[in-house]
Design a protein around this motif. Sequence first.
Motif, PDB file in Angstrom:
ATOM      1  N   ASP A 179       0.857  -1.384  -0.027  1.00  0.00           N
ATOM      2  CA  ASP A 179       0.032  -0.014  -0.044  1.00  0.00           C
ATOM      3  C   ASP A 179       0.818   1.210   0.061  1.00  0.00           C
ATOM      4  O   ASP A 179       0.317   2.134  -0.628  1.00  0.00           O
ATOM      5  CB  ASP A 179      -0.817   0.107   1.010  1.00  0.00           C
ATOM      6  N   ALA A 287      -8.528   2.076   0.109  1.00  0.00           N
ATOM      7  CA  ALA A 287      -9.125   1.059  -0.578  1.00  0.00           C
ATOM      8  C   ALA A 287      -9.245   1.332  -2.072  1.00  0.00           C
ATOM      9  O   ALA A 287      -9.064   0.481  -2.961  1.00  0.00           O
ATOM     10  CB  ALA A 287     -10.511   0.711  -0.008  1.00  0.00           C
ATOM     11  N   ASN A 290      -6.117   0.957  -3.712  1.00  0.00           N
ATOM     12  CA  ASN A 290      -5.697  -0.413  -4.076  1.00  0.00           C
ATOM     13  C   ASN A 290      -6.401  -0.895  -5.294  1.00  0.00           C
ATOM     14  O   ASN A 290      -5.805  -1.445  -5.943  1.00  0.00           O
ATOM     15  CB  ASN A 290      -6.270  -1.312  -3.002  1.00  0.00           C
ATOM     16  N   LEU A 291      -7.637  -0.511  -5.455  1.00  0.00           N
ATOM     17  CA  LEU A 291      -8.394  -0.895  -6.584  1.00  0.00           C
ATOM     18  C   LEU A 291      -8.176  -0.265  -7.851  1.00  0.00           C
ATOM     19  O   LEU A 291      -7.920  -1.073  -9.014  1.00  0.00           O
ATOM     20  CB  LEU A 291      -9.960  -0.602  -6.301  1.00  0.00           C
ATOM     21  N   SER A 361      -9.262  -4.133   1.004  1.00  0.00           N
ATOM     22  CA  SER A 361     -10.095  -3.445   0.567  1.00  0.00           C
ATOM     23  C   SER A 361     -11.516  -4.065   1.043  1.00  0.00           C
ATOM     24  O   SER A 361     -12.734  -3.271   1.681  1.00  0.00           O
ATOM     25  CB  SER A 361     -10.369  -3.333  -1.067  1.00  0.00           C
ATOM     26  N   PHE A 386     -17.613  -1.266  -4.808  1.00  0.00           N
ATOM     27  CA  PHE A 386     -18.079  -1.146  -3.310  1.00  0.00           C
ATOM     28  C   PHE A 386     -19.460  -0.703  -3.270  1.00  0.00           C
ATOM     29  O   PHE A 386     -19.840   0.164  -4.002  1.00  0.00           O
ATOM     30  CB  PHE A 386     -17.250   0.397  -2.883  1.00  0.00           C
TER      31      PHE A 386
END
Length: 391
Positions: A179, A287, A290-291, A361, A386
């Motif tokens: 991360d 999150a 990350n995505l 996530s 999400f």
Amino acid sequence: MTLEAFLAGQERQPAGHLRLADFIRQNEAALVREWTEFARTRSPASDGMSKLALQDHIVDILKFISADLESAQTSAEQFDKSRGLGDETGPLRQSAAEIHAALRLADGFDIDQMVSEYRALRASVVKQWTARAPLVEADVVDLTRFNEAIDQAVAESVAHYTATINNSRNLFLGVLGHDLRNPLSAASMGARWMERSGGTDPVKQAKVVSELIRSTDRATRILDDLLDLTRSSFGTEIPVSKSQTDLAALSETIADELRRVHHDRTIDVMIEGDPNGLWDAGRLGQALSNLMANAIQYGDASKPVTASIAGHDPAFVEVSVHNSGSPIPPDVQKTIFESWTRGQVEGPGGHPHLGLGLYISRLIADAHGGTIAVASTEVAGTTFTFRLPRA
């Protein structure tokens, strides 16, 4: 001792003699009270714990031990339990022993302190039981089986405690290596531009400095979150601090950060409806990063990565990150949100990928009371979505 010998011992006990299982049931409160006082002396973490917290699952462990004492047992089963082995699907393993280990870890008990609790429980039961009347032959059988059951509980608690520590360490190291890469890469790119430009463009330099501050602040927030993230492997939920958050602005910020690192890639942000709600902006930013980074790494480099915010529902907001390219195999989709799982062996260019970002996530979605899902086909590409309640 075999079942035949056990039954023979039952026949030789005096009339009205109290077997150990019955003694535990009838004296449960006194046993738990003595054990609780011992537990309070074992860890500084226990100072602020209530009696209810200290007694967690000890009652269940005593109940399982009582039932075990009265159950039939073969010689092979007795041998396994004497070595701390047993039925891995049994109720003791599934509930009391493992959960006790998880809670003790979360409460700050080290492994020696946790094991000493079992020693205290063993000593308390044996002391109180043997004080009530002289032992008879059947009591030897009960004591043997009682010690086997305690050994089994200790082995299962220690195994769960150790596995949890190892998972926590892996998660901690994975976040450091995974991360932090995006904000640190953005900061590095900005610093290198400033070095090359020599400060000849004050307007551009001011913008780069602002971006450097934002990226390093984000890296600091990720480090601050590490301890909370490792709590997830202790069986506890990640705490979140919710405030009014604009997902559209947050998505643009994350997209800008990634554009500076991947200047040859197109990252689009599309907004429909109201993007506002009560969320933890720092964790959702993590999150989203990350995505989006996952989409860049695995997606078709000639096609854009798209982050879409749909805020038409008054109760929920959906955030989707889409990329074109090879689909994620159906069997991988089933486990892709577990730790140390990845959609492909390696990303474009052969760069290794830990597969930790999607797991984190999911933890963040869970902590917000939301969900995360994936849909991936050859025609439609891959979309991670999400779904977050606004409050």
